[in-house]
Motif scaffolding. Structure first.
Motif, PDB file in Angstrom:
ATOM      1  N   TYR A   3       0.823  -1.201   0.000  1.00 29.14           N
ATOM      2  CA  TYR A   3       0.000   0.000   0.000  1.00 29.14           C
ATOM      3  C   TYR A   3       0.867   1.264   0.000  1.00 29.14           C
ATOM      4  N   TYR A   4       0.187   2.404  -0.072  1.00 25.06           N
ATOM      5  CA  TYR A   4       0.854   3.691  -0.237  1.00 25.06           C
ATOM      6  C   TYR A   4       1.714   4.037   0.987  1.00 25.06           C
ATOM      7  N   ARG A   5       2.920   4.478   0.724  1.00 20.42           N
ATOM      8  CA  ARG A   5       3.810   4.944   1.791  1.00 20.42           C
ATOM      9  C   ARG A   5       4.487   6.250   1.365  1.00 20.42           C
ATOM     10  N   VAL A   6       4.892   7.010   2.367  1.00 23.08           N
ATOM     11  CA  VAL A   6       5.713   8.206   2.139  1.00 23.08           C
ATOM     12  C   VAL A   6       6.929   8.094   3.049  1.00 23.08           C
ATOM     13  N   VAL A   7       8.102   8.345   2.507  1.00 24.92           N
ATOM     14  CA  VAL A   7       9.331   8.353   3.306  1.00 24.92           C
ATOM     15  C   VAL A   7      10.105   9.624   2.956  1.00 24.92           C
ATOM     16  N   GLY A   8      10.575  10.336   3.948  1.00 19.83           N
ATOM     17  CA  GLY A   8      11.378  11.534   3.704  1.00 19.83           C
ATOM     18  C   GLY A   8      10.528  12.691   3.215  1.00 19.83           C
ATOM     19  N   ARG A 133      20.923  -6.839   6.076  1.00 21.16           N
ATOM     20  CA  ARG A 133      20.307  -5.529   5.868  1.00 21.16           C
ATOM     21  C   ARG A 133      20.249  -5.252   4.370  1.00 21.16           C
ATOM     22  N   LEU A 134      19.058  -4.891   3.924  1.00 24.47           N
ATOM     23  CA  LEU A 134      18.887  -4.442   2.543  1.00 24.47           C
ATOM     24  C   LEU A 134      18.970  -2.930   2.538  1.00 24.47           C
ATOM     25  N   GLU A 135      19.893  -2.380   1.771  1.00 27.41           N
ATOM     26  CA  GLU A 135      19.921  -0.930   1.569  1.00 27.41           C
ATOM     27  C   GLU A 135      19.528  -0.659   0.129  1.00 27.41           C
ATOM     28  N   SER A 136      18.668   0.344  -0.073  1.00 25.47           N
ATOM     29  CA  SER A 136      18.161   0.592  -1.424  1.00 25.47           C
ATOM     30  C   SER A 136      17.891   2.083  -1.608  1.00 25.47           C
ATOM     31  N   VAL A 137      17.553   2.442  -2.842  1.00 28.45           N
ATOM     32  CA  VAL A 137      17.186   3.834  -3.115  1.00 28.45           C
ATOM     33  C   VAL A 137      15.989   4.269  -2.270  1.00 28.45           C
ATOM     34  N   TYR A 138      15.197   3.317  -1.811  1.00 23.20           N
ATOM     35  CA  TYR A 138      14.007   3.632  -1.006  1.00 23.20           C
ATOM     36  C   TYR A 138      14.320   3.699   0.491  1.00 23.20           C
ATOM     37  N   GLY A 139      15.509   3.261   0.898  1.00 26.79           N
ATOM     38  CA  GLY A 139      15.843   3.180   2.312  1.00 26.79           C
ATOM     39  C   GLY A 139      16.237   1.757   2.671  1.00 26.79           C
ATOM     40  N   ALA A 140      16.305   1.475   3.973  1.00 26.46           N
ATOM     41  CA  ALA A 140      16.863   0.196   4.440  1.00 26.46           C
ATOM     42  C   ALA A 140      15.804  -0.663   5.120  1.00 26.46           C
ATOM     43  N   ILE A 141      15.976  -1.984   4.990  1.00 32.57           N
ATOM     44  CA  ILE A 141      15.144  -2.954   5.705  1.00 32.57           C
ATOM     45  C   ILE A 141      16.087  -3.924   6.393  1.00 32.57           C
ATOM     46  N   VAL A 239      16.034  12.120  -1.299  1.00 29.25           N
ATOM     47  CA  VAL A 239      15.606  12.845  -0.094  1.00 29.25           C
ATOM     48  C   VAL A 239      14.203  12.428   0.350  1.00 29.25           C
ATOM     49  N   GLY A 240      13.457  11.807  -0.562  1.00 28.27           N
ATOM     50  CA  GLY A 240      12.116  11.353  -0.207  1.00 28.27           C
ATOM     51  C   GLY A 240      11.470  10.635  -1.370  1.00 28.27           C
ATOM     52  N   TRP A 241      10.445   9.879  -1.094  1.00 29.65           N
ATOM     53  CA  TRP A 241       9.675   9.198  -2.143  1.00 29.65           C
ATOM     54  C   TRP A 241       8.283   8.891  -1.609  1.00 29.65           C
ATOM     55  N   ASP A 242       7.377   8.656  -2.524  1.00 22.70           N
ATOM     56  CA  ASP A 242       6.059   8.155  -2.128  1.00 22.70           C
ATOM     57  C   ASP A 242       5.517   7.262  -3.230  1.00 22.70           C
ATOM     58  N   GLY A 243       4.584   6.389  -2.851  1.00 21.80           N
ATOM     59  CA  GLY A 243       3.969   5.519  -3.844  1.00 21.80           C
ATOM     60  C   GLY A 243       3.691   4.134  -3.297  1.00 21.80           C
ATOM     61  N   CYS A 244       3.400   3.226  -4.204  1.00 18.97           N
ATOM     62  CA  CYS A 244       3.002   1.857  -3.843  1.00 18.97           C
ATOM     63  C   CYS A 244       4.007   0.827  -4.334  1.00 18.97           C
ATOM     64  N   LEU A 245       5.152   1.288  -4.817  1.00 13.88           N
ATOM     65  CA  LEU A 245       6.164   0.366  -5.334  1.00 13.88           C
ATOM     66  C   LEU A 245       7.442   0.561  -4.529  1.00 13.88           C
ATOM     67  N   TYR A 246       7.857  -0.469  -3.800  1.00 20.18           N
ATOM     68  CA  TYR A 246       9.061  -0.377  -2.959  1.00 20.18           C
ATOM     69  C   TYR A 246       9.361  -1.771  -2.422  1.00 20.18           C
TER      70      TYR A 246
END
Ligand SMILES: [Fe+2]
Length: 396
Positions: A3-8, A133-141, A239-246
């Motif tokens: 689902y939709y998320r916003v980061v940064g 740890r996964l690091e990606s353009v979207y951030g880390a998990i 610096v930030g992203w939003d959407g449903c693909l990550y």
């Protein structure tokens, strides 16, 4: 479909002027599936994500290892726990089986990977042991044992093993997208009440990472093989992203098993679907509860599928006496009827009489609709006696 998320930080309206404190415009990037008509995210980079300065072709060792038909036809058992480990989760993955829809690898990674982008399809990494740890353009998990980590096609990322130093994982490369099964979702994509997991169980990336660097190599897998593209600036400059693909993680312990009075078939365990394949999770659960139930699988021949099973935890009653252990992978191909080892049914019924009415078995299964071909990694890990384990016992 997550689902939709916003980061940064993001601008209030998409495709509008969004400036850094020094006044320069951030570079907007759309990552979108299926030609602008499916899920997407918008990312805001400090530097243009288009700036590459070098391209070098690489030898793709995994692809060169090839795949061979399962001929003569046999059920297979691979003791992947006995394979030599080492390397990173990208270049150190060892091809066990695959077809045009999916390639299945095991890895025992003990080194950080370089930056990597798979542009041929989504990847799912199942962590059996260790942390990573996964690091990606979207951030880390941060992922640990039991986690599936889904990495969408095209995501630039890297894998960093945790302090244990070694992570054992199953790596699934799809030729398309890996998603929650459509039947679990409402028309607009919300998880339905009958689904065995929900949005609350999916962990998205923390971030953004905002890494800096120049002339940064990224390993890109496309249909032609592997290329190293050198980027003018570090791709993790978002610096930030939003959407449903990550990318996101889902832990197998968050799967709510569905139990029937008599034995339920594998679709109740389905966790994800990919192109022409499914991924299922077998989790600890109460055994089937009818007083007359046979609470382990019946012999079965799923005539349209090859079935791969990765044994990741617990005590697998139906396989007792087969040599299968934690870390084993079995392949039961179309053309062969498989089922519990001889004596397993009676043993489980005896256990029920003695009050053992739960199972702690944990396994990941992949069913494919095209035959699975065999990779060379299997040659060293195969148990040659497995195919005869039913027949030998039946003859006594
Ligand atoms: Fe099966």
């Amino acid at each position: 479909m997550p689902y939709y998320r916003v980061v940064g930080e993001i601008p209030r309206k998409r495709h509008t002027r969004f400036r850094a404190p020094d006044g320069h415009l951030y570079a907007e990037e759309l990552m979108g599936e299926e030609g602008f008509v499916s899920d997407s995210s918008l990312l805001y980079h400090v530097h243009p994500p288009t700036a590459i300065v070098k391209s070098e072709g690489l030898t793709d060792a995994a692809a060169q290892s090839g795949l061979a038909a399962n001929h003569p036809l046999l059920p297979r058992h691979y003791r992947t726990q006995d394979l030599p480990g080492g390397g990173d989760l990208v270049l150190g993955r060892q091809l066990l089986m695959g077809n045009d829809d999916v390639r299945i690898y095991v890895a025992a990674a003990d080194a950080p990977s370089g930056l990597y982008r798979n542009s041929t399809g989504d990847e799912a990494v199942y962590v059996r042991a260790g942390t990573i740890r996964l690091e990606s353009v979207y951030g880390a998990i941060d992922a640990a044992a039991g986690d599936y980590v889904i990495v969408p096609r095209g995501t630039i990322h890297r894998w960093l093993p945790g302090p244990e130093g070694r992570v054992d994982a199953l790596v699934i490369e799809a030729s398309g997208h890996i998603r929650p099964p459509r039947r679990y979702l409402s028309q607009v994509g919300q998880f339905l009440e009958h689904a065995p997991y929900s949005e609350r169980d999916l962990r998205g990336p923390d971030g953004p990472l905002l890494a800096e660097g120049e002339d940064v190599p990224v390993l890109v897998r496309n249909r032609a093989g592997l290329t190293t593209l050198t980027y003018a600036h570090h791709p993790f400059d978002v610096v930030g992203w939003d959407g449903c693909l990550y990318p996101y993680a889902f832990n197998i312990a968050d799967f709510e098993p569905i139990v029937k009075r008599t034995h339920a078939p594998p679709p109740v365990h389905q966790t994800f679907e990919g192109p022409n394949f499914v991924i299922c999770s077998f989790c600890p659960r109460p055994l089937d509860f009818d007083p007359e139930a046979v609470p382990i699988p019946y012999n079965h021949h799923n005539v349209d599928s090859d079935e791969m099973m990765y044994y990741v935890g617990g005590d697998y009653s139906a396989r007792k006496g087969s040599g299968v252990g934690i870390g084993s992978i079995t392949l039961h191909p179309s053309g062969f009827t498989h089922g519990p080892q001889p004596g397993a049914v009676e043993a489980v019924i005896r256990g029920l009489d003695e009050g053992r009415n739960t199972t702690d078995e944990t396994a990941v299964m992949i069913d494919t609709f095209r035959p699975l071909l065999l990779g060379r990694a299997g040659d060293v890990a195969e148990d040659p006696e497995y195919a005869w384990s039913w027949g030998r016992a039946a003859r006594g």
